[in-house]
Design a protein around this motif. Sequence first.
Motif, PDB file in Angstrom:
ATOM      1  N   THR A  88       7.198  67.370 -63.661  1.00 25.84           N
ATOM      2  CA  THR A  88       8.494  66.860 -64.123  1.00 25.84           C
ATOM      3  C   THR A  88       8.398  65.467 -64.742  1.00 25.84           C
ATOM      4  O   THR A  88       9.363  64.982 -65.299  1.00 25.84           O
ATOM      5  CB  THR A  88       9.519  66.818 -62.968  1.00 25.84           C
ATOM      6  OG1 THR A  88       9.081  65.857 -62.013  1.00 25.84           O
ATOM      7  CG2 THR A  88       9.669  68.189 -62.313  1.00 25.84           C
ATOM      8  N   GLU A  89       7.239  64.798 -64.566  1.00 28.98           N
ATOM      9  CA  GLU A  89       7.105  63.456 -65.151  1.00 28.98           C
ATOM     10  C   GLU A  89       5.748  63.324 -65.826  1.00 28.98           C
ATOM     11  O   GLU A  89       4.774  63.963 -65.416  1.00 28.98           O
ATOM     12  CB  GLU A  89       7.212  62.378 -64.072  1.00 28.98           C
ATOM     13  CG  GLU A  89       8.594  62.225 -63.481  1.00 28.98           C
ATOM     14  CD  GLU A  89       8.629  61.067 -62.485  1.00 28.98           C
ATOM     15  OE1 GLU A  89       8.952  59.951 -62.914  1.00 28.98           O
ATOM     16  OE2 GLU A  89       8.310  61.280 -61.306  1.00 28.98           O
ATOM     17  N   LEU A 231       9.439  64.864 -68.118  1.00 26.84           N
ATOM     18  CA  LEU A 231       8.897  65.836 -69.078  1.00 26.84           C
ATOM     19  C   LEU A 231       9.924  66.933 -69.345  1.00 26.84           C
ATOM     20  O   LEU A 231      10.444  67.547 -68.398  1.00 26.84           O
ATOM     21  CB  LEU A 231       7.619  66.463 -68.527  1.00 26.84           C
ATOM     22  CG  LEU A 231       6.415  65.531 -68.381  1.00 26.84           C
ATOM     23  CD1 LEU A 231       5.218  66.295 -67.837  1.00 26.84           C
ATOM     24  CD2 LEU A 231       6.062  64.860 -69.708  1.00 26.84           C
ATOM     25  N   ALA A 232      10.186  67.133 -70.594  1.00 27.24           N
ATOM     26  CA  ALA A 232      11.136  68.190 -70.952  1.00 27.24           C
ATOM     27  C   ALA A 232      10.459  69.553 -70.796  1.00 27.24           C
ATOM     28  O   ALA A 232       9.235  69.658 -70.916  1.00 27.24           O
ATOM     29  CB  ALA A 232      11.574  67.985 -72.398  1.00 27.24           C
ATOM     30  N   ASP A 233      11.266  70.570 -70.524  1.00 27.77           N
ATOM     31  CA  ASP A 233      10.721  71.937 -70.384  1.00 27.77           C
ATOM     32  C   ASP A 233       9.931  72.345 -71.625  1.00 27.77           C
ATOM     33  O   ASP A 233       8.882  72.976 -71.534  1.00 27.77           O
ATOM     34  CB  ASP A 233      11.853  72.947 -70.179  1.00 27.77           C
ATOM     35  CG  ASP A 233      12.434  72.809 -68.783  1.00 27.77           C
ATOM     36  OD1 ASP A 233      11.828  72.068 -67.979  1.00 27.77           O
ATOM     37  OD2 ASP A 233      13.490  73.410 -68.529  1.00 27.77           O
ATOM     38  N   ASP A 234      10.465  71.957 -72.787  1.00 24.83           N
ATOM     39  CA  ASP A 234       9.799  72.329 -74.047  1.00 24.83           C
ATOM     40  C   ASP A 234       8.376  71.791 -74.090  1.00 24.83           C
ATOM     41  O   ASP A 234       7.450  72.452 -74.559  1.00 24.83           O
ATOM     42  CB  ASP A 234      10.554  71.751 -75.251  1.00 24.83           C
ATOM     43  CG  ASP A 234      11.811  72.526 -75.517  1.00 24.83           C
ATOM     44  OD1 ASP A 234      12.014  73.540 -74.816  1.00 24.83           O
ATOM     45  OD2 ASP A 234      12.584  72.108 -76.407  1.00 24.83           O
TER      46      ASP A 234
END
Length: 555
Positions: A88-89, A231-234
């Motif tokens: 997530t980061e 961090l974006a899912d993309d």
Amino acid sequence: MTTVAAASPTVAPEPEQFDAVIVGAGFAGLYLFHTLRGKGMRVRVIDAADGVGGTWYWNRYPGARCDVLSVDYSFSFSEEIQQAWVWTEKYAAQPEILRYLEFVADRLDLRRDIRFSTRVEAAIYDDATASWLVRTDDGLTCTARFCIMATGCLSIPKEPDIPGLAAFTGPVYFTSRWPQQHTDFAGQTVGLIGTGSSGIQAGPEIAKTAERLLVFQRTPSFTIPARNIPLADDFMNEIKADYAARRQAARRHPAGHLRPITRRTTFSYDDKERREAFEGAWQRGGQDLFGVFGDLIVDEAANAEIARMIYDKIDEAVADPATAAALKPRGAPLGGRRICLDTDYYAMFNRSNVTLVDVLADPITTVVADGVQTHGAHYRLDALVLATGFDAMTGALLNIDIRGRNGTPLREKWSHGPVSYLGIAIAGFPNLFTITGPGSPSVLSNVVASIEQHVEWLADLFDHMDAHGLRVAEADADAEQAWVRHVYDLAAPTLMIKANSWYLGANVPGKPRVFMPYVGGLDVYRDKADAIAHDGYRGFHFDAETPNVRATHAA
Ligand code: FAD
Ligand code: NAP
């Protein structure tokens, strides 16, 4: 007359027998365990912690996070795991990395064969049976053909040599042994001793909740903004779409992860270009700076030039000129000691509740019941946080009473500093292996990538031994000496040996001054290790049978 039954003598339980004992259940121990169990070996893993995770189990201090991109600071051996996990980061925090390792342990069903909360005290080689007897602090013993130390490079905290610590009446927290319960500094005056990577990460977080934070700095560190972001899912999806290629490139990279790399030298840029290149790397954050100037670690003038640019950044970030001056690293080149990555470290000193105490200028004399005493002042504290580092690289190995052939203690063999072949094997210590031991790239690389290389190389060695009916592998003393010389020869022309760093053991009083990690790069190291394997494990000798069996045959 009454008869009293004779007390039955206490019979020590027979040692349990395994093919391999692994000490440590961090990244290294977990992957090694999974690999060896996959070969059908009977394996016992032992860790002093009450859970998996190693570094990420112990270092729960506020602000703890990795300094290699999360997507790279993770296992590459399982496509299933890397596809399943979502970071997530950009730089994951400790709780997330610990959750990841717990997830890996569960996915691979590793926990049931790990003995937690158990410290290995001794590992003794028995020449007669060609096996290791491993003794733990709960009085149990086990024997194994292989004994593998996955004990970590940074796992033994260094107790600071400050008199009076025991007299302090408030709580004392080691960053490297942070309690599992929530710690609340609200309303407290907190003293933070230590401004390496741990202290630099912890300070800004503690400052957010403490009433006051006093940062006791002896040696200022170079630190670069991490510029951590969610961090974006993309982004994760993009990485996952081609994860295998990314991992393959990381394996071929000197650092074991995809940080930029260049041969371009500092003074090949003109002044303006150099400033722009520096500024770009500073704004991107993280380890990019090393990728812009290829000679930082070998050229003193280049090193000083970049250091000056960092001084300018400190002046820009810190409002008080005296504090800014004290924060500027001096006396050692940039990179001579581990460069830190931070989040708002310099900006923290602009907060009204944070004070830098320069204990180089005014040394700490003693800790007293209610705080810290320097030559010139007394600082009242409610709590003390010690970010004072580790007995790095050799500490965990020498903490265990390891004895090889003829009962020779490792502590004796390494009394003038560690010697090892490839950082994996030690002459005189048959079938004992170290993951990321001294003499391997370890802490100069993405350590997870180094761990994977070691584990896979060892797994191949074990296959080779099985295929050829070999029971015992031992490094040759000559090969070991040549490797130690090679490690030194690579380090000697760099500026890394010019600083009093833990790479050299300089942070632990009395520790022999030997540059321990391999500076040649993980890619070069991998090629050398592969070539050694390809040559039938050049530099090793093997025994086909146990000595006692040979003796029987001879009779
Ligand atoms: P560890 O994770 O240290 O595990 C060793 C285990 O062995 C521990 O659980 C310990 O309890 C156990 N053990 C040791 N001795 C005994 C004994 N006698 N008996 C029983 N158990 C024992 N590296 C990077 O590449 N990137 C990073 O961003 C990074 N960040 C870090 C942040 C911190 C705060 C620290 C301290 C280190 C960091 N490192 C980083 C280095 C990190 O140590 C490695 O990346 C990696 O986690 C090491 O894994 P390991 O399994 O080899 O050792
Ligand atoms: P460290 O870099 O060794 O720093 C220890 C600090 O404590 C130094 O500032 C040291 O000052 C100070 N200190 C020690 N004894 C002292 C004393 N008696 N009085 C005053 N100050 C004292 O340890 P660390 O910060 O725990 O980091 C160790 C390594 O772990 C790092 O280099 C890195 O490899 C890894 N790590 C990585 C991250 C990350 O960003 N992912 C985070 C934490 C740790 P002196 O230098 O003057 O001795």
